[in-house]
Scaffold this active site. Structure first.
Site, PDB file in Angstrom:
ATOM      1  N   TYR A  59       2.646  -3.553   0.641  1.00 44.76           N
ATOM      2  CA  TYR A  59       3.282  -4.666  -0.065  1.00 44.76           C
ATOM      3  C   TYR A  59       4.615  -5.011   0.587  1.00 44.76           C
ATOM      4  O   TYR A  59       5.260  -4.165   1.203  1.00 44.76           O
ATOM      5  CB  TYR A  59       3.440  -4.404  -1.564  1.00 44.76           C
ATOM      6  CG  TYR A  59       4.413  -3.323  -1.962  1.00 44.76           C
ATOM      7  CD1 TYR A  59       4.016  -2.001  -1.997  1.00 44.76           C
ATOM      8  CD2 TYR A  59       5.718  -3.637  -2.346  1.00 44.76           C
ATOM      9  CE1 TYR A  59       4.902  -0.993  -2.386  1.00 44.76           C
ATOM     10  CE2 TYR A  59       6.608  -2.657  -2.752  1.00 44.76           C
ATOM     11  CZ  TYR A  59       6.185  -1.328  -2.760  1.00 44.76           C
ATOM     12  OH  TYR A  59       7.061  -0.351  -3.147  1.00 44.76           O
TER      13      TYR A  59
ATOM     14  N   ASP B 176       8.734   5.027 -13.805  1.00 42.85           N
ATOM     15  CA  ASP B 176       8.155   6.144 -13.035  1.00 42.85           C
ATOM     16  C   ASP B 176       9.106   7.343 -13.021  1.00 42.85           C
ATOM     17  O   ASP B 176       8.674   8.498 -13.150  1.00 42.85           O
ATOM     18  CB  ASP B 176       7.893   5.731 -11.580  1.00 42.85           C
ATOM     19  CG  ASP B 176       7.021   4.487 -11.471  1.00 42.85           C
ATOM     20  OD1 ASP B 176       6.236   4.221 -12.402  1.00 42.85           O
ATOM     21  OD2 ASP B 176       7.137   3.784 -10.450  1.00 42.85           O
TER      22      ASP B 176
END
Ligand code: ADP
Length: 298
Positions: free
Chosen positions: A88, A258
């Site tokens: 990405y 996360d």
């Protein structure tokens, strides 16, 4: 005896814009970010391993070398010939970040292709961590293979932690996403949803709605993250509310959830206590959002 924390999912190449107009290369992905932070939070009595699939090519080797250098165990990672890792690219437009992805044919999408390999890879884990993204990227027929393997490991004593990490664009349609995530919750012991995503997918009115919906699937512990707002923990019927300290300057919220999960789980695994684990999660997330990037070193 060493215990094993096993995170399952996709790690990608990240191309991030640098000040000189070029792009810098790194590696990141939700379940990898959590494993990376857990490795820093847990002591040497824990092995932190990552389960995914990569290719046989040079960039896949570089990803493995990065994980090795981060002291994350890579021995279980599958190699899929003729595939490679996803990528990405972060674009900056007047300070606003947007993401472009090349991941539809990534090797990680085949991580559950072999049910026997999967089963044996999960066998030695004490805690298994996965996310809605882990499930979303799999071919529909292999989603059940993954949940069956996780349920089998759980029946053999592993604790299962799951972050729904709802990303509607990764799924065929919203109903498939909602149903698959509820199925994943049904094989989990600890749920780590983020309220904003949950409210838009399931029309939850408040954080308690989210917690009770997952508890209704039989999940013993649900921690509802809520950005800067009050969080809710539902632990075997007991409710606790927790407000993170305000962060003076929010630089980049990438990996807030996360990193919260990592410090929460590491603390919970050490002490079994809810409150210090919530505090640890919020403290690490606060440090991470005060810096640029997913993996913040200090
Ligand atoms: P996600 O990144 O998964 O969307 P959240 O946005 O809910 O998750 O954030 C995860 C955690 O990061 C929160 O529970 C909180 O501890 C911390 N956090 C996020 N944004 C802020 C903020 N503006 N101020 C303080 N803490 C924050």
């Amino acid at each position: 005896m060493t215990k094993r924390f096993l995170s399952i999912g996709e790690c990608m190449v990240e191309m991030a814009p640098a000040a000189d107009g070029n792009f810098g290369m790194g590696f990141a992905g939700d379940t990898l970010n959590t494993a990376w932070y857990v490795r820093r939070e847990l002591g040497e009595d824990w092995d932190v391993a990552y389960f995914t699939a990569v290719g046989n090519d040079a960039i896949s080797n570089r990803m493995i070398a990065f994980l090795d250098a981060s002291h994350i165990t890579t021995g279980l990672i599958r190699r899929i010939p003729d595939r490679t890792v996803g990528l990405y690219l972060i674009q900056l437009d007047n300070g606003e970040r947007s993401f472009a992805y090349w991941r539809s044919e990534s090797a990680a999408r085949r991580l559950a292709a072999d049910a026997e390999v999967l089963k044996s890879s999960l066998a030695a884990a004490d805690l298994i961590y996965f996310s809605g993204i882990t499930v979303a990227i799999l071919p529909p027929s292999e989603r059940q293979t993954l949940l069956t393997a996780i349920a089998g490991a759980r029946a053999n004593g592993a604790t299962i932690a799951f972050d729904p990490n709802l990303r509607p664009r990764l799924w065929e349609d919203a109903d498939t996403m909602r149903n698959a995530v509820m199925d994943a919750a049904a094989v989990s012991d600890i749920l780590l949803p983020s309220f904003e995503d949950e409210a838009s997918a399931y029309e939850d009115r408040d954080i308690e709605d989210t917690a009770r919906r997952y508890a209704g699937q039989g999940v013993p512990v649900v921690i509802v993250k809520n950005g800067a707002g009050e969080m809710l923990a539902l632990d075997r019927g007991n409710i606790q509310r927790f407000k993170p300290d305000p962060v003076a300057s929010v630089v980049d919220t990438t990996a807030a959830g996360d990193s919260f999960n990592a410090a929460y789980l590491a603390s919970y695994l050490r002490s079994g206590e809810l409150r210090p684990a919530l505090e640890a999660g919020a403290a690490l997330a606060a440090r991470v959002i005060g810096r640029r990037g997913a993996l913040v070193v200090d």
